[in-house]
Design a protein around this motif. Structure first.
Motif, PDB file in Angstrom:
ATOM      1  N   ILE A 123      26.673  19.722  38.302  1.00 15.13           N
ATOM      2  CA  ILE A 123      26.381  21.030  38.880  1.00 15.13           C
ATOM      3  C   ILE A 123      27.586  21.933  38.656  1.00 15.13           C
ATOM      4  O   ILE A 123      28.735  21.522  38.860  1.00 15.13           O
ATOM      5  CB  ILE A 123      26.079  20.922  40.392  1.00 15.13           C
ATOM      6  CG1 ILE A 123      24.823  20.063  40.618  1.00 15.13           C
ATOM      7  CG2 ILE A 123      25.899  22.295  41.011  1.00 15.13           C
ATOM      8  CD1 ILE A 123      24.508  19.836  42.082  1.00 15.13           C
ATOM      9  N   ALA A 124      27.315  23.161  38.239  1.00 19.98           N
ATOM     10  CA  ALA A 124      28.389  24.138  38.017  1.00 19.98           C
ATOM     11  C   ALA A 124      28.411  25.136  39.169  1.00 19.98           C
ATOM     12  O   ALA A 124      27.402  25.773  39.470  1.00 19.98           O
ATOM     13  CB  ALA A 124      28.182  24.869  36.697  1.00 19.98           C
ATOM     14  N   LEU A 125      29.567  25.245  39.829  1.00 17.34           N
ATOM     15  CA  LEU A 125      29.753  26.200  40.923  1.00 17.34           C
ATOM     16  C   LEU A 125      30.669  27.318  40.425  1.00 17.34           C
ATOM     17  O   LEU A 125      31.707  27.041  39.820  1.00 17.34           O
ATOM     18  CB  LEU A 125      30.378  25.523  42.142  1.00 17.34           C
ATOM     19  CG  LEU A 125      29.722  24.226  42.628  1.00 17.34           C
ATOM     20  CD1 LEU A 125      30.474  23.687  43.849  1.00 17.34           C
ATOM     21  CD2 LEU A 125      28.255  24.443  42.947  1.00 17.34           C
ATOM     22  N   THR A 126      30.292  28.548  40.691  1.00 20.44           N
ATOM     23  CA  THR A 126      31.069  29.694  40.232  1.00 20.44           C
ATOM     24  C   THR A 126      31.485  30.539  41.424  1.00 20.44           C
ATOM     25  O   THR A 126      30.641  30.916  42.243  1.00 20.44           O
ATOM     26  CB  THR A 126      30.245  30.551  39.246  1.00 20.44           C
ATOM     27  OG1 THR A 126      29.936  29.760  38.097  1.00 20.44           O
ATOM     28  CG2 THR A 126      31.025  31.779  38.815  1.00 20.44           C
ATOM     29  N   PHE A 127      32.793  30.823  41.524  1.00 20.27           N
ATOM     30  CA  PHE A 127      33.321  31.707  42.568  1.00 20.27           C
ATOM     31  C   PHE A 127      33.551  33.078  41.933  1.00 20.27           C
ATOM     32  O   PHE A 127      34.220  33.180  40.898  1.00 20.27           O
ATOM     33  CB  PHE A 127      34.651  31.192  43.114  1.00 20.27           C
ATOM     34  CG  PHE A 127      34.595  29.819  43.736  1.00 20.27           C
ATOM     35  CD1 PHE A 127      33.386  29.179  43.983  1.00 20.27           C
ATOM     36  CD2 PHE A 127      35.762  29.156  44.094  1.00 20.27           C
ATOM     37  CE1 PHE A 127      33.337  27.917  44.557  1.00 20.27           C
ATOM     38  CE2 PHE A 127      35.733  27.900  44.678  1.00 20.27           C
ATOM     39  CZ  PHE A 127      34.512  27.276  44.907  1.00 20.27           C
TER      40      PHE A 127
ATOM     41  N   GLU B  59      15.849  37.077  25.369  1.00 18.62           N
ATOM     42  CA  GLU B  59      14.535  36.439  25.277  1.00 18.62           C
ATOM     43  C   GLU B  59      14.665  34.936  25.059  1.00 18.62           C
ATOM     44  O   GLU B  59      13.771  34.164  25.412  1.00 18.62           O
ATOM     45  CB  GLU B  59      13.736  37.063  24.131  1.00 18.62           C
ATOM     46  CG  GLU B  59      13.394  38.529  24.362  1.00 18.62           C
ATOM     47  CD  GLU B  59      12.600  39.115  23.226  1.00 18.62           C
ATOM     48  OE1 GLU B  59      12.322  38.369  22.256  1.00 18.62           O
ATOM     49  OE2 GLU B  59      12.250  40.311  23.300  1.00 18.62           O
ATOM     50  N   THR B  60      15.794  34.520  24.482  1.00 17.08           N
ATOM     51  CA  THR B  60      16.026  33.086  24.255  1.00 17.08           C
ATOM     52  C   THR B  60      16.859  32.524  25.391  1.00 17.08           C
ATOM     53  O   THR B  60      17.985  32.958  25.625  1.00 17.08           O
ATOM     54  CB  THR B  60      16.775  32.860  22.918  1.00 17.08           C
ATOM     55  OG1 THR B  60      16.027  33.462  21.863  1.00 17.08           O
ATOM     56  CG2 THR B  60      16.947  31.374  22.658  1.00 17.08           C
ATOM     57  N   GLN B  61      16.301  31.581  26.124  1.00 18.96           N
ATOM     58  CA  GLN B  61      17.026  30.966  27.233  1.00 18.96           C
ATOM     59  C   GLN B  61      17.810  29.764  26.733  1.00 18.96           C
ATOM     60  O   GLN B  61      17.261  28.865  26.087  1.00 18.96           O
ATOM     61  CB  GLN B  61      16.053  30.526  28.333  1.00 18.96           C
ATOM     62  CG  GLN B  61      15.504  31.657  29.156  1.00 18.96           C
ATOM     63  CD  GLN B  61      14.865  31.161  30.450  1.00 18.96           C
ATOM     64  OE1 GLN B  61      14.826  29.962  30.714  1.00 18.96           O
ATOM     65  NE2 GLN B  61      14.377  32.088  31.245  1.00 18.96           N
ATOM     66  N   LEU B  62      19.094  29.763  27.027  1.00 11.39           N
ATOM     67  CA  LEU B  62      19.944  28.619  26.670  1.00 11.39           C
ATOM     68  C   LEU B  62      19.772  27.515  27.702  1.00 11.39           C
ATOM     69  O   LEU B  62      19.508  27.787  28.879  1.00 11.39           O
ATOM     70  CB  LEU B  62      21.407  29.052  26.606  1.00 11.39           C
ATOM     71  CG  LEU B  62      21.759  30.162  25.610  1.00 11.39           C
ATOM     72  CD1 LEU B  62      23.250  30.475  25.678  1.00 11.39           C
ATOM     73  CD2 LEU B  62      21.372  29.772  24.186  1.00 11.39           C
ATOM     74  N   GLY B  63      19.950  26.294  27.255  1.00 10.22           N
ATOM     75  CA  GLY B  63      19.902  25.166  28.180  1.00 10.22           C
ATOM     76  C   GLY B  63      21.205  25.098  28.957  1.00 10.22           C
ATOM     77  O   GLY B  63      22.263  24.823  28.384  1.00 10.22           O
ATOM     78  N   MET B  64      21.138  25.374  30.256  1.00  9.21           N
ATOM     79  CA  MET B  64      22.351  25.436  31.070  1.00  9.21           C
ATOM     80  C   MET B  64      22.267  24.430  32.208  1.00  9.21           C
ATOM     81  O   MET B  64      21.173  24.108  32.707  1.00  9.21           O
ATOM     82  CB  MET B  64      22.533  26.840  31.649  1.00  9.21           C
ATOM     83  CG  MET B  64      22.500  27.964  30.618  1.00  9.21           C
ATOM     84  SD  MET B  64      23.921  27.974  29.523  1.00  9.21           S
ATOM     85  CE  MET B  64      25.171  28.614  30.627  1.00  9.21           C
ATOM     86  N   LEU B  65      23.442  23.957  32.641  1.00  7.20           N
ATOM     87  CA  LEU B  65      23.508  23.124  33.832  1.00  7.20           C
ATOM     88  C   LEU B  65      23.081  23.955  35.043  1.00  7.20           C
ATOM     89  O   LEU B  65      23.167  25.183  35.019  1.00  7.20           O
ATOM     90  CB  LEU B  65      24.937  22.625  34.039  1.00  7.20           C
ATOM     91  CG  LEU B  65      25.533  21.721  32.956  1.00  7.20           C
ATOM     92  CD1 LEU B  65      27.025  21.531  33.205  1.00  7.20           C
ATOM     93  CD2 LEU B  65      24.821  20.376  32.913  1.00  7.20           C
ATOM     94  N   PRO B  66      22.623  23.321  36.121  1.00  4.48           N
ATOM     95  CA  PRO B  66      22.323  24.077  37.345  1.00  4.48           C
ATOM     96  C   PRO B  66      23.569  24.835  37.801  1.00  4.48           C
ATOM     97  O   PRO B  66      24.663  24.278  37.882  1.00  4.48           O
ATOM     98  CB  PRO B  66      21.944  22.983  38.346  1.00  4.48           C
ATOM     99  CG  PRO B  66      21.490  21.836  37.512  1.00  4.48           C
ATOM    100  CD  PRO B  66      22.314  21.889  36.261  1.00  4.48           C
ATOM    101  N   GLN B  67      23.408  26.142  38.071  1.00  5.86           N
ATOM    102  CA  GLN B  67      24.547  26.997  38.415  1.00  5.86           C
ATOM    103  C   GLN B  67      24.362  27.598  39.801  1.00  5.86           C
ATOM    104  O   GLN B  67      23.301  28.126  40.111  1.00  5.86           O
ATOM    105  CB  GLN B  67      24.687  28.134  37.398  1.00  5.86           C
ATOM    106  CG  GLN B  67      24.890  27.665  35.974  1.00  5.86           C
ATOM    107  CD  GLN B  67      24.755  28.818  35.012  1.00  5.86           C
ATOM    108  OE1 GLN B  67      25.672  29.627  34.870  1.00  5.86           O
ATOM    109  NE2 GLN B  67      23.623  28.933  34.355  1.00  5.86           N
ATOM    110  N   MET B  68      25.401  27.525  40.605  1.00  5.85           N
ATOM    111  CA  MET B  68      25.414  28.124  41.938  1.00  5.85           C
ATOM    112  C   MET B  68      26.518  29.180  41.978  1.00  5.85           C
ATOM    113  O   MET B  68      27.658  28.907  41.598  1.00  5.85           O
ATOM    114  CB  MET B  68      25.667  27.067  43.003  1.00  5.85           C
ATOM    115  CG  MET B  68      24.682  25.898  42.984  1.00  5.85           C
ATOM    116  SD  MET B  68      23.031  26.364  43.503  1.00  5.85           S
ATOM    117  CE  MET B  68      23.300  26.667  45.238  1.00  5.85           C
TER     118      MET B  68
END
Length: 438
Positions: free
Chosen positions: A345-349, A210-219
């Motif tokens: 920007i965070a990119l995840t493979f 329910e609590t959203q963390l502040g995150m960098l844009p994630q792809m």
């Protein structure tokens, strides 16, 4: 009571649930228990903590209306000893029918002891697939009367490479209801369970924080294998104008070195490590030094180092691997007070086998990663098994004995007087040679 009103659970189970503090069913239980009690095959997809273990325990215990007969009626498969024992603990919490005998099969106990336990009688068997198969092949596990097969944490069973024993056990069981519980569904898992199920009902539940963390844009880039990850990284790093400074996280330093060796020449020459295994590789002491060095574009960092890194000012963060501990990932991409206006920007493979980690991260952060399309010019590597299968399928070149030499156009037959149409014995050759005048 909510349990008694909505589901056809026996009174003992309802009483056990109330005493254990399970006042209301979770969403997964609301959507699956009626189907399961109706005898349908079910694939239940839910996150960690979504109620999968309680659901399978209720589904199993509800089958025993009266006293048990000590012949396995239910086989529950879990990927490891820890999972087997966790399921058994939930049975101990909710089971009031003391005639039910439960036997555990895993690597923590000797095979002979487990075979003796089965010989004394078992109604429910909770096992790892490899140990259950080994005892079945020794004729110690009777599957003839199994009415319920449960595959728990099926995604982890695939990750551990236990598809073969799981499939063999399932095919050794006759007509039975089959239930699959998993955190994610992907191609490798579907390949294992599709042949085992009969018209299954698929239920998917998402429970986000329910609590959203502040995150960098994630792809999120969903790729088939490690080799394609390498190709995707090289493809991105070829764009020198966009990927000016990139930090790449791997799980181990060995993986970081493998990536370094696989990079194209320009990217390799502009790459550095934080604490590599070998000092032959270029080193940057920290992210700040990396950002100040105009010759460097790529910084490789291993999660195993547990480094406290300040990523402020880094345009791109690439998570080449996903760490087992979701907090490690969150620490890298969570927005800090100092970089609220960051354009990072965070990119995840991620491969199929890492999708469960993706879901756990999304559940913890309260937000989903945006799935990105793979570039059209990305080279998709084939899996090792696919390559081996292709090689095995190639027709072998066999030289037939009847294939004869065909002379070329310059060939001429010998004249009859010059043709050799006889064989001379060694003794005759010696006499002829002796008769020659030297």
């Amino acid at each position: 009571m909510a349990w008694a009103e909505k589901f056809k659970l026996n009174k003992q189970l309802v009483r056990s649930l109330t005493e254990a503090g399970f006042d209301n069913p979770k969403e997964l239980q609301q959507k699956t228990l009626s189907r399961i009690n109706g005898g349908q095959d079910v694939i239940a997809i839910a996150p960690e903590g979504g109620g999968k273990t309680t659901t399978l325990v209720l589904a199993t215990l509800n089958r025993f209306k009266h006293s048990a007969d000590n012949v396995p009626a239910a086989l529950i498969l879990s990927p490891d000893q820890e999972g087997v024992e966790a399921i058994n603990e939930r049975f101990n919490l909710l089971n009031r029918n003391k005639t039910i005998r439960i036997v555990l099969l895993h690597a923590g106990i000797g095979v002979d002891q487990q075979m003796d336990d089965l010989a004394e009688g078992a109604d429910i068997v909770i096992a790892t697939p490899d140990r259950a198969r080994a005892i079945y092949l020794k004729l110690g596990l009777n599957l003839n009367k199994v009415e319920l097969l449960v595959i728990d944490d099926a995604h982890a069973i695939v990750k551990k490479g236990l598809q073969l024993p799981t499939t063999e056990l399932s095919t050794s069981i006759g007509k039975a209801q089959r239930l699959v519980f998993t955190e994610v569904m992907h191609d490798k898992l579907a390949k294992m369970i599709d042949p085992l199920m009969h018209l299954p009902s698929t239920v998917e539940v998402e429970e986000m924080s329910e609590t959203q963390l502040g995150m960098l844009p994630q792809m999120l880039y969903h790729v088939p294998n490690f080799g394609t990850k390498i190709n995707l990284l090289n493809l991105f790093l070829q764009d020198v104008e966009v990927f000016t400074k990139t930090v790449v996280f791997t799980n181990t330093r060995l993986t970081a070195e493998t990536i370094y060796k696989s990079l194209l020449r320009k990217a390799r020459l502009s790459s550095a490590f934080i604490k590599p295994l070998s000092y032959e590789y270029p080193v940057a002491d920290n992210v700040a030094d990396f950002l100040r060095n105009d010759k460097l574009r790529v910084l490789l960092i291993a999660n195993e180092l547990d480094e406290q890194v300040d990523l402020t000012g880094v345009p791109f963060i690439i998570n080449f691997d996903l760490p087992a501990d979701k907090e490690v990932y969150i620490k890298h991409v969570e927005i800090q007070a100092s970089d609220e206006e960051s354009e990072t920007i965070a990119l995840t493979f991620a491969t199929d086998l890492e999708l469960d980690q993706v879901r756990r991260i999304e559940q913890a952060t309260g937000q989903k990663m945006q799935t990105a399309d793979l570039p059209d010019d990305l080279v998709i590597e084939k899996d090792r098994k696919e390559k081996e299968a292709e090689k095995a399928a190639r027709p072998k070149q066999v030289h037939k004995a009847e294939d004869k030499y065909t002379p070329g156009p310059a060939f001429h037959e010998k004249k009859p007087e010059n043709a050799k149409t006889y064989n001379i014995s060694s003794s005759k050759k010696a006499k002829m040679n002796k008769a020659k005048k030297h």
